[in-house]
Motif scaffolding. Structure first.
Motif: not given
Ligand code: GFB
Length: 316
Positions: A201-212, A232-247
């Motif tokens: 399987v061919q994947l892109w880049g180095s595998g080291s970036p991290r994504r949530e 409220g006026r300010q926007f709000v983040n929506i996520g899990s707050g946890e990330d992993l490397s692409i690898r």
């Protein structure tokens, strides 16, 4: 509060987020859901959008329509991403305000933050440094949308709120290998290689970036929650707050699929932002937390892919 009989327009109801919003709203008992397909209403045409709002008079709007894609699409289709997103959001947000919509939720993206911002990304870091080049046009459009919502609130008291979801995945995702986000690409690549006897399987880049990653049903649930509980006026983040490397994400998807072959990294493809994990303390303080654990969410997404996407493709 949005009541079950009130008229709710979900712009972009056929997409990854829009279809999840439709499921979530229906499940919560909302009955007056307005939708328009792309062939019925072109959101880039201002006069058509205004005519739609004047005729249908929605009371609430979820703006989940956008030109979206992964790092490849963002980087290649730079003019389309800037122009179409500015047009769609200008037309929908402005027409919503003009026609008397009671409240609108605008969807941004975690790519609005500066490339080298401290991690995790707090809402306050907006416009504190240069953006990541591969998705600058998309991010600039989304930042303009946030600012339009803030300005309509400041000048005219329009109740427009914004949220910034992290990288989302789930049913009705785009599985096109050139334009998709990383997760659908991984699901499809590992699945197809597995079926073909564990071809490399061919994947892109180095595998080291991290994504949530967040399952889209959780994201939609958070959006409905914000519509009901946040002004409220300010926007709000929506996520899990946890990330992993692409690898590591790749290893997890390979495991879910049952793939045991080799992974090759294509360094001619971009890595993009090194890291963009959201600070979700604001959302947690409001009382919302995600439900899907990553592995469980990935299994669910893979099941959908096999039963719906791969089956439909096999059937021609
Ligand atoms: O999800 P993705 O396309 O976009 O890619 P971004 C995330 C990471 O996965 C990058 C790597 O480091 C890619 O190099 N990757 C590895 C792959 N293999 C693949 C593959 O087969 N396909 C893809 N697509 N990536 C987007 C932004 O950024 O995220 C948008 O461009 C938006 O504006 C969206 O914000 C949420 O996470 O880098």
């Amino acid at each position: 509060m949005m009541e079950q009989h009130e008229r709710i327009y979900v712009a972009g109801h056929g997409g990854l987020v829009g279809s999840a919003l439709m499921r979530s709203l229906k499940q919560a008992g909302f009955t007056q859901l307005l939708t328009r397909g792309r062939n019925e209403l072109d959101l880039c045409r201002q006069a058509d959008v205004e005519a739609f709002f004047d005729a249908e008079r929605p009371e609430y709007v979820f703006l989940a329509a956008a030109k979206v894609g992964g790092i490849g699409a963002n980087n290649a289709l730079r003019a389309d991403f800037l122009y179409e997103n500015l047009a769609i959001q200008n037309n929908v947000i402005h027409a919503a305000w003009k026609s008397g919509v009671r409240k609108l939720l605008f969807l941004g993206s975690s790519c609005i933050y500066p490339k080298m911002a401290p991690q995790p990304l707090k809402e306050d870091y907006l416009l504190s440094g240069p953006l990541e080049a591969t998705n600058e046009p998309y991010a600039i459009a989304k930042i303009a949308g946030i600012k339009l919502c803030e300005a309509l609130r400041d000048q005219y008291d329009f109740n427009a709120i914004s949220c910034m979801p992290t990288n989302l995945y789930g049913p009705y995702d785009n599985f096109d290998l050139e334009t998709s986000h990383v997760l659908p690409a991984l699901i499809r690549k590992f699945h197809e290689a597995h079926v073909q006897g564990s071809a490399p399987v061919q994947l892109w880049g180095s595998g080291s970036p991290r994504r949530e990653l967040l399952h889209v049903d959780d994201a939609a649930d958070a959006m409905v929650f914000l519509m009901q509980n946040y002004d409220g006026r300010q926007f709000v983040n929506i996520g899990s707050g946890e990330d992993l490397s692409i690898r590591d994400i790749a290893a997890l998807v390979a495991d879910v699929v049952g793939y045991k072959g080799e992974v090759v990294w294509d360094s001619s493809r971009p890595d993009g932002t090194p890291r963009k994990v959201l600070d979700v303390s604001k959302l947690h303080a409001l009382g919302w937390k995600h439900r899907y654990a990553l592995r469980e969410g990935l299994s669910h997404a893979y099941e959908w892919f096999r039963e719906e996407w791969a089956e439909a493709r096999a059937a021609g």
